[in-house]
Enzyme design. Structure first.
Site, PDB file in Angstrom:
ATOM      1  N   ASP A 294      13.003   6.209  10.430  1.00 41.30           N
ATOM      2  CA  ASP A 294      11.927   6.498  11.411  1.00 41.30           C
ATOM      3  C   ASP A 294      11.717   5.325  12.551  1.00 41.30           C
ATOM      4  O   ASP A 294      10.897   5.542  13.281  1.00 41.30           O
ATOM      5  CB  ASP A 294      10.613   6.851  10.777  1.00 41.30           C
TER       6      ASP A 294
ATOM      7  N   GLY B 149       6.144   7.872  11.257  1.00 38.73           N
ATOM      8  CA  GLY B 149       5.615   7.858   9.918  1.00 38.73           C
ATOM      9  C   GLY B 149       4.141   7.816   9.771  1.00 38.73           C
ATOM     10  O   GLY B 149       3.369   8.702   8.846  1.00 38.73           O
ATOM     11  N   GLY B 150       3.361   7.278  10.644  1.00 45.13           N
ATOM     12  CA  GLY B 150       1.875   7.340  10.685  1.00 45.13           C
ATOM     13  C   GLY B 150       1.174   8.175  11.659  1.00 45.13           C
ATOM     14  O   GLY B 150      -0.065   8.130  11.634  1.00 45.13           O
TER      15      GLY B 150
ATOM     16  N   HIS C  22       0.587  -1.288  -0.164  1.00 43.10           N
ATOM     17  CA  HIS C  22       0.141  -0.027  -0.048  1.00 43.10           C
ATOM     18  C   HIS C  22       0.789   1.380   0.028  1.00 43.10           C
ATOM     19  O   HIS C  22       0.446   2.114  -0.675  1.00 43.10           O
ATOM     20  CB  HIS C  22      -1.005  -0.034   1.292  1.00 43.10           C
ATOM     21  N   ILE C  23       1.996   1.236   0.818  1.00 47.54           N
ATOM     22  CA  ILE C  23       2.694   2.512   0.840  1.00 47.54           C
ATOM     23  C   ILE C  23       3.706   2.742  -0.369  1.00 47.54           C
ATOM     24  O   ILE C  23       3.644   3.956  -0.794  1.00 47.54           O
ATOM     25  CB  ILE C  23       3.528   2.425   2.175  1.00 47.54           C
TER      26      ILE C  23
ATOM     27  N   ASP D  86       9.713  -6.616  -5.373  1.00 51.86           N
ATOM     28  CA  ASP D  86       8.592  -7.109  -4.035  1.00 51.86           C
ATOM     29  C   ASP D  86       8.948  -8.905  -4.384  1.00 51.86           C
ATOM     30  O   ASP D  86       9.024  -9.430  -5.428  1.00 51.86           O
ATOM     31  CB  ASP D  86       7.215  -6.766  -4.474  1.00 51.86           C
TER      32      ASP D  86
ATOM     33  N   GLU E 284      13.026   0.469  20.453  1.00 53.61           N
ATOM     34  CA  GLU E 284      12.340   1.769  20.391  1.00 53.61           C
ATOM     35  C   GLU E 284      11.937   2.125  21.948  1.00 53.61           C
ATOM     36  O   GLU E 284      11.424   1.009  22.616  1.00 53.61           O
ATOM     37  CB  GLU E 284      11.293   1.947  19.645  1.00 53.61           C
TER      38      GLU E 284
ATOM     39  N   ALA F 239      10.074   1.554   7.569  1.00 50.60           N
ATOM     40  CA  ALA F 239       9.411   0.139   7.459  1.00 50.60           C
ATOM     41  C   ALA F 239       9.230  -0.187   8.764  1.00 50.60           C
ATOM     42  O   ALA F 239       8.452  -0.107   9.720  1.00 50.60           O
ATOM     43  CB  ALA F 239       9.919  -0.700   6.439  1.00 50.60           C
TER      44      ALA F 239
ATOM     45  N   HIS G 209       9.685   7.066  15.055  1.00 44.43           N
ATOM     46  CA  HIS G 209       8.444   6.165  14.605  1.00 44.43           C
ATOM     47  C   HIS G 209       7.126   7.161  14.479  1.00 44.43           C
ATOM     48  O   HIS G 209       6.171   6.705  15.074  1.00 44.43           O
ATOM     49  CB  HIS G 209       8.336   5.021  15.556  1.00 44.43           C
TER      50      HIS G 209
END
Length: 493
Positions: A348, A378-379, A245-246, A265, A353, A323, A376
């Site tokens: 990211d 990104g979203g 999707h990304i 991929d 973490e 990712a 982290h």
């Protein structure tokens, strides 16, 4: 003007201890239970005219009242359930505990609370031992990416029926163990895609234009007005490792910026626009001016990019990892940055973490020039998190209230009609031949009429949903539960 101007002295309820006097005059036979939210309701129990007092807290909770109650009930259904009385729901929602971790968006909490569920909300992640302690009486668990739901956690979660991952990835959850235990897992596969893509585009442009170095110099008082090492993205080759999707959306935006887009991929994917699929990761690494990681966090993807892979890349490549932290060998990236093989990097995600914002961040990448480090996020946009906050609870509520598994990553997908006038039996079992026949034999034995039946299976489990008429003999439900291959059983009405 709304002021009290008089009282009916003849009404016993206007008198002191009026409720007690009224109940005494009724001389009701048998046990008398009182449900109310005021102290005068408790006085019926105190006077001995009622055997039990239930403090009702749906509208207001008064400590003086709850402290003297035999039971505290947040809903009428809870009272009916405790006394085994006829009710509209098979199980009171107030008895269903939902644990939301990692500061998921407030709309998620609101969605569950509006339906009467018992919600506990924590801002941080929990480690394995902490989660084991918390999860013992939890029915629904909501997490993001930092909380690991291991087999050991699931073995200590006897009431758990579903997990909601408020993110794209589910590698932090032991999906095999969850499936074996009949626990449905849901995620948000699309909700933060745009946010991650925008961050990747922004970092790519800033690194290629050398903005980070220039900005850091300005903060130190250095005025360096030159075009040295500053380039346009137009005409550059964008290499995408992963075309989900990304990756596909980044492909579209990269092409719109005038870039040549290449991708690799492991799964055969149809190229979008003029993007070109390459046969191997090595081919992509050799050709790309910008390498951007967009693969999932499965164990097989650990250190997909290491020293060998950096050596294959062009000199002066820009490298992005938005990712998962463990897909890149950090030591190899540090070496490539220091040698100049990698001109700049945007990172990211990290192998380890911090669990909360109060824990310090440690990494070899700290302090390196032309490196953008983000925690982290990104979203982490308001739009993405609110979208996820709506999407994941919708899937979980469908499953809790209706049995539908639309969007589940580990259960067979079943979209069920609304339940009307029937009892719905949800039977999760090991996927072996003959289970449906066993169930149908039980229905025949008890002469139970089926108004609707649905069956879906995957490699591990089968999911049978049966809508039946409300009247059936004692023992019928127990026999369904006791089918040898049963993993989990629920009943809805």
């Amino acid at each position: 003007d709304g002021n009290i101007i008089g009282v009916d002295d003849e009404n016993v309820l206007s008198q002191d201890k009026g409720k007690v006097k009224l109940l005494e005059s009724l001389a009701l036979p048998g046990d008398v239970c009182v449900i109310g939210d005021g102290y005068t309701d408790y006085e019926l129990r105190e006077a001995g005219v009622a055997s039990r007092f239930y403090a009702f807290t749906e509208n207001v909770e008064r400590p003086k009242v709850t402290s003297v109650a035999d039971h505290v009930v947040p809903s009428l259904d809870e009272f009916l359930f405790l006394n085994n009385l006829p009710r509209s729901q098979s199980y009171p929602k107030s008895r269903i505990k939902i644990l939301l971790l990692e500061n998921v968006h407030p709309v998620a909490r609101q969605a569950f609370e509006e339906q009467g569920f018992n919600v506990e909300f924590l801002k941080g992640a929990l480690d394995e031992d902490e989660l084991i302690e918390k999860i013992k009486d939890v029915t629904i668990l909501g997490i993001r990416s930092k909380t690991n739901v291991t087999r050991r956690v699931l073995e200590n979660a006897p009431r758990l029926i579903a997990i909601g991952a408020f993110c794209i990835g589910t590698n932090q959850i032991d999906l095999k163990a969850a499936t074996e235990k009949g626990i449905a897992v849901f995620n948000a596969p699309y909700s933060n895609t745009r946010s991650v893509v925008e961050l990747a585009v922004g970092e790519m442009i800033m690194l290629i234009r050398n903005v980070v170095t220039k900005s850091n110099g300005m903060h130190e008082g250095k005025w360096d007005k030159s075009a040295n090492n500053s380039f346009e993205v137009r005409g550059k080759k964008l290499g995408l490792v992963g075309y989900g999707h990304i990756g596909t959306q980044l492909s579209v935006i990269g092409e719109a910026l005038g870039m040549e887009v290449y991708f690799y991929d492991v799964v055969d994917k149809m190229p979008i626009g003029n993007a070109k699929k390459l046969k191997s990761l090595d081919d992509l690494l050799r050709i790309a001016d910008v390498v951007s990681m967009h693969i999932d966090g499965r164990k097989d993807n650990k250190n997909v990019i290491g020293k060998r892979e950096f050596e294959l890349m062009k000199d002066g490549v820009v490298f992005l990892n938005l990712a998962r932290g463990h897909v890149v060998e950090v030591e190899a990236l540090v070496e490539a940055l220091k040698s100049g093989k990698v001109w700049g990097a945007g990172v990211d995600v990290f192998p380890y973490e911090p669990k909360t914002n109060n824990e310090p961040f440690e990494s070899e990448l700290r302090g390196l020039p032309n490196v953008i480090l983000t925690p982290h996020i990104g979203g982490s946009t308001e739009e993405a998190q609110e979208g996820i906050g709506h999407y994941v609870p919708e899937r979980l509520l469908e499953y809790i209230n209706n049995g539908s598994t639309t969007g589940s990553v580990n259960f067979p997908e079943v979209q069920l009609p609304l339940l009307k006038g029937s009892h719905r039996l949800l039977h999760i079992h090991t996927n072996v031949p003959g289970i449906l026949a066993k169930l149908n034999n039980i229905f025949a034995k008890y002469n139970v009429n089926i108004t609707g039946q649905y069956l879906k299976t995957n490699e591990q489990i089968g999911y049978v949903i049966m809508d039946v008429e409300r009247s059936y003999e004692d023992g019928f439900i127990d026999e369904i539960k006791n089918v040898e291959e049963t993993i989990k059983f629920r009943m809805l009405y």
